[in-house]
Motif scaffolding. Structure first.
Motif, short mmCIF file in Angstrom:
data_model
loop_
_atom_site.label_atom_id
_atom_site.label_comp_id
_atom_site.label_asym_id
_atom_site.label_seq_id
_atom_site.Cartn_x
_atom_site.Cartn_y
_atom_site.Cartn_z
N GLY A 108 16.10 101.71 51.84
CA GLY A 108 14.99 102.40 52.04
C GLY A 108 14.99 103.73 51.11
O GLY A 108 14.31 104.61 51.24
N THR A 109 16.21 103.68 50.02
CA THR A 109 16.13 104.86 49.20
C THR A 109 15.49 104.50 47.76
O THR A 109 15.45 103.43 47.62
CB THR A 109 17.69 105.41 49.13
N ASN A 110 15.28 105.51 47.02
CA ASN A 110 14.83 105.08 45.70
C ASN A 110 16.06 104.39 44.88
O ASN A 110 15.92 103.93 43.62
CB ASN A 110 14.54 106.34 44.95
N GLU A 111 17.32 104.28 45.14
CA GLU A 111 18.24 104.03 44.49
C GLU A 111 18.19 102.34 44.26
O GLU A 111 17.87 101.76 45.10
CB GLU A 111 19.60 104.10 45.17
N LYS A 112 18.24 102.04 42.82
CA LYS A 112 18.40 100.85 42.38
C LYS A 112 17.43 99.91 43.14
O LYS A 112 17.50 98.91 43.92
CB LYS A 112 19.68 100.09 42.85
N LEU A 113 16.08 100.07 42.30
CA LEU A 113 14.92 98.95 42.41
C LEU A 113 15.57 97.73 41.59
O LEU A 113 15.81 97.98 40.67
CB LEU A 113 13.80 99.46 41.89
N VAL A 131 7.88 98.46 53.78
CA VAL A 131 9.00 99.14 54.13
C VAL A 131 9.51 98.00 55.34
O VAL A 131 10.68 98.27 55.62
CB VAL A 131 8.83 100.46 54.92
N TYR A 176 3.49 98.98 48.30
CA TYR A 176 4.88 98.80 48.87
C TYR A 176 4.82 98.58 50.30
O TYR A 176 3.80 98.71 50.95
CB TYR A 176 5.48 99.90 48.47
N PHE A 185 4.91 93.50 37.95
CA PHE A 185 6.35 93.51 38.31
C PHE A 185 6.56 93.64 39.97
O PHE A 185 6.13 94.75 40.50
CB PHE A 185 7.18 94.55 37.79
N TYR A 229 8.14 96.17 46.53
CA TYR A 229 7.06 97.09 46.03
C TYR A 229 6.46 96.11 45.04
O TYR A 229 6.73 95.19 44.26
CB TYR A 229 7.81 98.21 45.16
N TYR A 240 4.54 96.80 41.03
CA TYR A 240 4.19 97.78 40.19
C TYR A 240 3.12 97.10 38.81
O TYR A 240 3.23 95.97 39.00
CB TYR A 240 5.34 98.24 39.59
N LEU A 270 5.39 102.32 34.59
CA LEU A 270 5.03 101.60 35.78
C LEU A 270 4.18 102.19 36.89
O LEU A 270 4.85 103.45 37.23
CB LEU A 270 6.38 100.87 36.43
N PHE A 277 14.18 94.62 39.99
CA PHE A 277 12.78 93.98 39.58
C PHE A 277 13.08 92.51 39.47
O PHE A 277 14.00 91.87 38.85
CB PHE A 277 12.53 94.72 38.34
N GLY A 278 11.86 91.78 39.59
CA GLY A 278 11.42 90.43 38.86
C GLY A 278 11.20 90.78 37.55
O GLY A 278 11.32 91.63 36.85
N SER A 279 11.03 89.49 36.88
CA SER A 279 10.84 89.30 35.14
C SER A 279 9.49 89.47 34.88
O SER A 279 9.25 89.77 33.90
CB SER A 279 11.54 88.06 34.93
#
Lengths: 113, 112
Positions: free
Chosen positions: A97-102, A50, A48, A90, A33, A35, A43, A104-106
């Motif tokens: 493929g779930t929303n759990e735990k994206l 898949v 995005y 970001f 993704y 943002y 954000l 992120f980069g810094s």
């Protein structure tokens, strides 16, 4: 243990120039993704993906393009930069493929002047 | 149309006390809710989540409460520590994948 790596960390772009923000992840995540975060705002999803070869627009895609030729890389291209694209960008990835735990980069802090 | 709102831009608490961060949402299709924590010059990191089938989820000092009828969730941090000082974002979305909607963030400052 790199996770999600974004380059550059900072950049100043002139109006009308183009550039590519790089993002790579080493967790073998299918989902990636982009943002952007404007001051005082949450954000907002730009694009995005898949999986390799598959991308789709998010909430604020105008002025941006993406490609996903490999699982690891998800570059974001800005064409004809405008001051409204001044923001912190970001990149993130996720598993299953779930929303759990994206993850992120810094971030890349971009100024368009 | 802001579907996820954090109405308090900032919160200041004393070390050892409880921190309560609030978040409201409007989209009835949201069934998965998350909190992320962000330090300066870093990306957000996942903190805790809750699905719509639950009304509470705990992880150590962090508890998230979900009130579906009010479309409201809150994050409780007990006891608060100076290292908890950060920006906290709530996020919501459908359980399927990826398209999370984030709130504006709340800056938490925990004073020693």
């Amino acid at each position: 243990n790199a996770g999600v790596t974004q380059t550059p960390k900072f950049h100043i772009l002139k109006i009308g120039q183009s550039m590519t923000l790089q993002c790579t992840q080493d967790m073998n995540h299918n989902y990636m993704y982009w943002y952007r975060q404007d001051p005082g705002m949450g954000l907002k999803l730009i694009y995005y993906s898949v999986g390799a070869g598959i991308t789709d627009k998010g909430e604020v895609p105008n002025g941006y393009n993406v490609s996903r030729s490999t699982t690891e890389d998800f570059p974001l291209r800005l064409e004809l930069a405008a001051p409204s694209q001044t923001s912190v960008y970001f990149c993130a990835s996720s598993d299953r493929g779930t929303n759990e735990k994206l993850f992120f980069g810094s971030g890349t802090q971009l100024s368009v002047l | 149309d802001q579907q996820v709102k954090q109405n308090s831009p900032s919160l200041s608490v004393q070390e050892g006390r409880i921190s309560i961060l609030n978040c409201d949402y409007t989209n009835s299709m949201f069934d998965y809710f998350l909190w992320y924590k962000k330090y300066p010059a870093e990306g957000p990191t996942f903190l805790i989540s809750i699905s719509s089938i639950k009304d509470k989820n705990e992880d150590g000092r962090f508890t998230v409460f979900l009130n579906k009828s009010a479309k409201h969730l809150s994050l409780h941090i007990v006891p608060s520590q100076p290292g908890d000082s950060a920006v906290y974002f709530c996020a919501a979305g459908p359980y399927s994948y990826g398209k999370l909607t984030f709130g504006q963030g709340t800056i938490l400052t925990v004073h020693p």
